[in-house]
Design an enzyme around this catalytic site. Structure first.
Site, PDB file in Angstrom:
ATOM      1  N   HIS A  72       0.833  -1.200   0.000  1.00 45.15           N
ATOM      2  CA  HIS A  72       0.000   0.000   0.000  1.00 45.15           C
ATOM      3  C   HIS A  72       0.867   1.249   0.000  1.00 45.15           C
ATOM      4  CE1 HIS A  72      -4.240  -1.384   1.399  1.00 45.15           C
ATOM      5  NE2 HIS A  72      -3.746  -2.162   0.459  1.00 45.15           N
ATOM      6  N   TYR A 204      -8.997   5.956   7.507  1.00 45.69           N
ATOM      7  CA  TYR A 204      -9.086   6.362   8.912  1.00 45.69           C
ATOM      8  C   TYR A 204     -10.057   7.534   8.985  1.00 45.69           C
ATOM      9  CZ  TYR A 204      -4.833   3.658  10.045  1.00 45.69           C
ATOM     10  OH  TYR A 204      -3.919   2.654  10.243  1.00 45.69           O
ATOM     11  N   PRO A 296      -3.917   0.772  18.880  1.00 46.36           N
ATOM     12  CA  PRO A 296      -3.671   0.288  17.513  1.00 46.36           C
ATOM     13  C   PRO A 296      -3.803   1.336  16.410  1.00 46.36           C
ATOM     14  CG  PRO A 296      -5.765  -0.559  18.355  1.00 46.36           C
ATOM     15  CD  PRO A 296      -5.112   0.153  19.488  1.00 46.36           C
ATOM     16  N   LYS A 300       1.355   0.217  15.094  1.00 51.93           N
ATOM     17  CA  LYS A 300       2.776   0.124  15.448  1.00 51.93           C
ATOM     18  C   LYS A 300       3.163  -1.100  16.285  1.00 51.93           C
ATOM     19  CE  LYS A 300       4.588   3.649  13.547  1.00 51.93           C
ATOM     20  NZ  LYS A 300       4.565   3.126  12.196  1.00 51.93           N
ATOM     21  N   TYR A 388       4.239   6.780  10.055  1.00 52.43           N
ATOM     22  CA  TYR A 388       3.390   5.627   9.725  1.00 52.43           C
ATOM     23  C   TYR A 388       4.195   4.543   9.011  1.00 52.43           C
ATOM     24  CZ  TYR A 388      -0.927   3.126   8.607  1.00 52.43           C
ATOM     25  OH  TYR A 388      -1.926   2.177   8.533  1.00 52.43           O
TER      26      TYR A 388
END
Ligand code: RFL
Ligand code: PHB
Length: 394
Positions: A72, A204, A296, A300, A388
């Protein structure tokens, strides 16, 4: 029985460590309290950072990940019915992540270990770690129960990879350790559903009704989460209610549509930030969730577990090759620096996107201002993308 490295726990941390040590010719024994089927089915993480992907490949555990994993190049942030894509390679100089479930990472590592690695004992519960106090010449030992008998594993080093509820952290005397913790007044209700994901990247979403995350396990399986009040029981929600709520929180002003399908699993995860310092006591080293927990939202946890065991394995290999213990001695400090960066990021993502029960209109405006900043300032967006996709491993 005796070994060089006694590993407690066959989650991703313990299994990968066993593999890294095997590749370096260092013998190790893994003790896991659960049975193999349980370990292989436990639904958890889904996102592997670039560094984790590279480590799995180098350890010979990347073949199926490279065939079946989904690379991704970004995520979508949703708020105010708007969509904003964060383009990882463009912002980070080429980094991306891989969607490949923790269950699959564990299956691959277990298969390798059973094929040619050292002992990996299932249904072998560590009861206590002993021999940590008597000075440098003493060797630690793990007392464990296997096939109805109590046994002892003598080790040069013990690595506690036994998760948040394990025994290894308890072997560190309270007087020499310090813990830092934050709990959140909400959890995540997670579902797995037999329906192709409704978007090709993770979404998100920040919504006045609470956070929602649209993720995936494969091109045909959707994984999704909803922020729910602390203490929620998964059975409180019917499948239709879950889909209706996902619909509300993910809704946009364009023609985007959420596809529904049969829900095959439903569970609630509490949210916590936690760090135990130091991560080493004598010859006991703590790794992964045994030493730290992140909520979560930043994806990570598994990646930190990988970072810890890579740091330990490299330090032990260095010690064997050079006789120098400096890197082993620096284990805790090296890991904690990375851990606190992940704590910071996970906390920031959590407070950016969730709505607490006491949230005020001021808090809402601040969240929207933070999202506005991330989606209009390249510097702010780069900061998110860099964290990220992951910091380098040392
Ligand atoms: P684990 O996986 O908990 O494994 C510990 C193992 O130790 C065993 N054990 C014992 N064995 C012997 N004797 C004893 N006394 C023992 N006590 C315990 C346990 O049975 C178990 O097999 O810890 P490890 O290896 O440190 O790995 C950590 C990760 O599992 C965890 O951080 C992640 O799953 C967190 N996480 C995520 N991490 C990511 O990097 N990306 C994600 O996208 C992501 N999403 C998530 C997550 C965790 C979640 N939940 C359920 C907490 C999503 C969710 C919903
Ligand atoms: C998941 O797919 O399980 C997942 C993805 C991203 C997260 C957390 C969990 O931040």
């Amino acid at each position: 029985m005796r070994t060089t490295v006694g590993i407690i726990g066959a989650g991703p941390a313990g299994l990968l460590l066993a593999r890294l040590l095997h590749e370096a010719g260092i013998d190790a024994v893994v003790l896991e309290s659960r049975d193999r089927a349980y370990v292989e089915r436990r639904q958890r993480a889904g996102i592997l950072e670039q560094g984790t992907v590279d480590v799995l490949r180098a350890a010979g555990a990347g073949a199926r990940m490279d065939r079946e994993g989904l690379p991704h190049d970004g995520i979508e942030l949703r708020f105010d019915r708007r969509r904003h894509r964060v383009d990882f390679p463009a912002l980070t100089g080429g980094k991306s992540v891989m969607v490949y479930a923790q269950t699959e990472v564990c299956k691959d590592l277990i298969a390798l270990q059973l094929a040619d690695g050292g002992p990996l004992l299932f249904e072998a519960e560590a009861l206590a770690v002993e021999g940590l106090e008597e000075g440098e010449s003493e060797r630690p030992r793990i007392r464990y129960r296997h096939e109805g008998r109590e046994e002892v594993l003598d080790c040069d080093y013990v690595v506690g990879c036994d998760g948040f509820w394990g025994v290894s952290r308890k072997a560190v005397p309270q007087g020499v350790s310090r813990t830092y913790e934050r709990t959140y007044p909400f959890g995540w209700l997670g579902i797995l559903a037999d329906v192709p994901p409704s978007h090709d990247e993770l979404v998100y979403a920040r919504h006045d009704r609470g956070f929602a995350l649209l993720s995936m396990r494969s091109p045909t399986v959707t994984r999704a989460y909803l922020q729910v009040p602390e203490g929620t029981d998964a059975h409180d929600w019917s499948d239709t209610e879950v889909w209706d709520e996902l619909d509300r929180r993910l809704e946009t002003d364009d023609a985007w549509k959420l596809e529904r399908g049969p829900v095959t699993a439903k569970s609630v995860t509490p949210m916590r930030s936690y760090v135990h310092e130091p991560m080493r006591h004598g010859r006991l080293f703590l790794a992964g969730d045994a030493a730290h927990i992140v909520p979560p939202t930043g994806a990570k946890g598994l990646n930190l577990a990988v970072g810890d065991v890579v740091t330990f394995a490299r330090a032990l290999i260095h010690r064997r090759e050079t006789g120098e213990a400096a890197r082993l001695d620096a284990y805790s400090a090296t890991c904690l620096r990375r851990v606190w960066q992940a704590e910071r990021f996970s906390y920031a993502m959590t407070t950016l996107l969730h709505r607490g029960p006491d949230a005020t209109p001021f808090d809402d405006r601040i969240q929207l201002a933070r999202l506005d900043r991330i989606t209009t300032s390249r510097a702010a967006e780069t900061d998110l993308a860099t964290a990220y996709t992951g910091f380098p491993l040392d």
